[in-house]
Write a protein that holds these residues in place. Structure first.
Motif, PDB file in Angstrom:
ATOM      1  N   SER A 187      13.295  12.284  -3.144  1.00 48.60           N
ATOM      2  CA  SER A 187      14.674  11.923  -3.501  1.00 48.60           C
ATOM      3  C   SER A 187      14.909  10.420  -3.365  1.00 48.60           C
ATOM      4  N   LYS A 188      14.030   9.748  -2.599  1.00 50.53           N
ATOM      5  CA  LYS A 188      14.108   8.290  -2.443  1.00 50.53           C
ATOM      6  C   LYS A 188      13.107   7.572  -3.354  1.00 50.53           C
ATOM      7  N   ASP A 189      12.544   8.325  -4.309  1.00 51.42           N
ATOM      8  CA  ASP A 189      11.568   7.770  -5.260  1.00 51.42           C
ATOM      9  C   ASP A 189      10.319   7.233  -4.563  1.00 51.42           C
ATOM     10  N   ILE A 190       9.927   7.910  -3.486  1.00 49.12           N
ATOM     11  CA  ILE A 190       8.720   7.527  -2.759  1.00 49.12           C
ATOM     12  C   ILE A 190       7.553   8.372  -3.260  1.00 49.12           C
ATOM     13  N   MET A 191       6.497   7.719  -3.695  1.00 43.50           N
ATOM     14  CA  MET A 191       5.305   8.414  -4.171  1.00 43.50           C
ATOM     15  C   MET A 191       4.519   8.982  -2.997  1.00 43.50           C
ATOM     16  N   ILE A 192       4.090  10.244  -3.142  1.00 41.25           N
ATOM     17  CA  ILE A 192       3.273  10.899  -2.131  1.00 41.25           C
ATOM     18  C   ILE A 192       1.893  11.158  -2.726  1.00 41.25           C
ATOM     19  N   MET A 193       0.872  10.677  -2.044  1.00 39.89           N
ATOM     20  CA  MET A 193      -0.507  10.869  -2.474  1.00 39.89           C
ATOM     21  C   MET A 193      -1.205  11.772  -1.462  1.00 39.89           C
ATOM     22  N   ASP A 194      -1.628  12.940  -1.910  1.00 41.03           N
ATOM     23  CA  ASP A 194      -2.273  13.900  -1.013  1.00 41.03           C
ATOM     24  C   ASP A 194      -3.797  13.852  -1.062  1.00 41.03           C
ATOM     25  N   GLN A 195      -4.353  13.147  -2.012  1.00 35.11           N
ATOM     26  CA  GLN A 195      -5.806  13.090  -2.119  1.00 35.11           C
ATOM     27  C   GLN A 195      -6.403  12.348  -0.915  1.00 35.11           C
ATOM     28  N   PRO A 196      -7.583  12.751  -0.477  1.00 31.20           N
ATOM     29  CA  PRO A 196      -8.279  11.970   0.553  1.00 31.20           C
ATOM     30  C   PRO A 196      -8.534  10.546   0.059  1.00 31.20           C
ATOM     31  N   ILE A 197      -8.453   9.587   0.951  1.00 29.82           N
ATOM     32  CA  ILE A 197      -8.719   8.191   0.608  1.00 29.82           C
ATOM     33  C   ILE A 197     -10.206   7.919   0.776  1.00 29.82           C
ATOM     34  N   SER A 198     -10.819   7.324  -0.227  1.00 33.56           N
ATOM     35  CA  SER A 198     -12.242   7.006  -0.114  1.00 33.56           C
ATOM     36  C   SER A 198     -12.467   5.590   0.400  1.00 33.56           C
ATOM     37  N   ALA A 199     -11.538   4.653   0.108  1.00 36.00           N
ATOM     38  CA  ALA A 199     -11.763   3.277   0.561  1.00 36.00           C
ATOM     39  C   ALA A 199     -10.505   2.427   0.434  1.00 36.00           C
ATOM     40  N   PHE A 200     -10.396   1.453   1.325  1.00 35.88           N
ATOM     41  CA  PHE A 200      -9.445   0.355   1.190  1.00 35.88           C
ATOM     42  C   PHE A 200     -10.239  -0.817   0.599  1.00 35.88           C
TER      43      PHE A 200
END
Length: 299
Positions: A187-200
């Protein structure tokens, strides 16, 4: 010699405790392994008169101040064992030296266990952090990320909106958000990413984008990663101190543990929030408890 008090840990809590006890004309030994947890931090914030000070500078000033008192011995050594004796406590360091003290303060702090994500540690303390109050100001209005595998993710995301509305929330493949949490964030236009992170992925030593296991990439300039906090040393647990539900150790609110003569100062007992100003203040409070208890015994 039996010291009035021994302090294990040379961070803000231990050093401030040593200062107060030393000024009370008590003999105190502070045992410092010279391995500060905030060594990678570029600057410490939120401590009035010391805002922006580097950890090295803060530590150097503090050590010199406690050394001004002949009642304080600052010993650069690593304690490997602690035992309860008829005199109080006996400490042994890594080279076999033994030290005895009537009272003992554990100012050993905690350590962070971060998710195993490629590229995290080269960026930690530069553009990836764990405390918004410490480093949120420097990332204000920038595209940032919060990564957490724990239930506090929703709270941290709400908090970070004070510093930047351009926020992406990452669960790193864990179920750390409820359906209601997700609804409110969206509702605040915040993107949610559920995928595992592979790298920064960095550019010139700063975060440039985040790569996910499915190949997705999003640009970000910085952010916050929630660690799991664990005790730095096993002494309190081995001596039988009672734990709290949050993972710290029970005290009476003034530093006294459930073991007579054993005290805590800093985040070893309360786990969070983890800030220099909290630790130093807690060291002062605990030191006063130690001095009061010694006074009552001697009187």
């Amino acid at each position: 010699m039996i010291y009035d008090c021994a302090i294990i840990g040379g961070g803000p809590a231990g050093l401030n405790a040593a200062l107060i006890i030393g000024r009370a004309r008590r003999s105190v030994a502070i045992l410092d392994n010279n391995k500060p947890r905030n060594a990678v931090t570029h600057a410490s914030h939120g401590f009035i008169t010391r805002d922006g000070v580097t950890p090295d500078e803060f530590r150097s000033i503090a050590v010199e101040e406690v050394k001004n008192y002949p009642s304080v011995d600052h010993l650069q050594t690593e304690v490997i064992s602690v035992d309860i004796t008829q005199f109080g406590f006996e400490l042994q360091d890594s080279v076999g030296t033994c030290l005895q003290a009537r009272k003992l303060i554990l100012a050993t702090g905690i350590k962070e266990i971060y998710p195993k994500i490629e590229g995290f540690y080269p960026l930690y303390g530069k553009s990836l952090f764990n405390c918004p109050y410490c480093d949120g100001w420097e990332l204000q209005d920038q595209p940032i990320v919060v990564v957490s595998e724990y239930p506090n993710l929703f709270h941290t995301a709400k908090l970070l909106l004070n510093w930047s509305k351009d926020l992406v929330v990452c669960t790193n493949g864990k179920a750390s958000l409820s359906d209601e949490n997700r609804k409110q964030l969206k509702s605040k236009d915040i993107m949610i990413m559920d995928q595992p992170i592979s790298a920064f992925i960095d550019k010139n030593g700063q975060l440039e984008y985040i790569r996910f296991a499915d190949g997705t990439q999003i640009p970000r300039v910085g952010g916050f990663v929630t660690p799991n906090f664990v005790q730095s040393v096993p002494f309190a647990e081995r001596l039988g101190c009672e734990r709290t539900e949050s993972g710290g150790f029970k005290t009476d609110g003034k530093g006294r543990s459930t073991i007579p003569g054993l005290y805590f100062a800093g985040d070893a007992s309360y786990v969070a929030p983890s800030q220099v100003v909290f630790a130093a203040a807690d060291g002062s409070r605990t030191a006063m408890s130690v001095n009061m208890d010694l006074t009552e015994e001697d009187f």
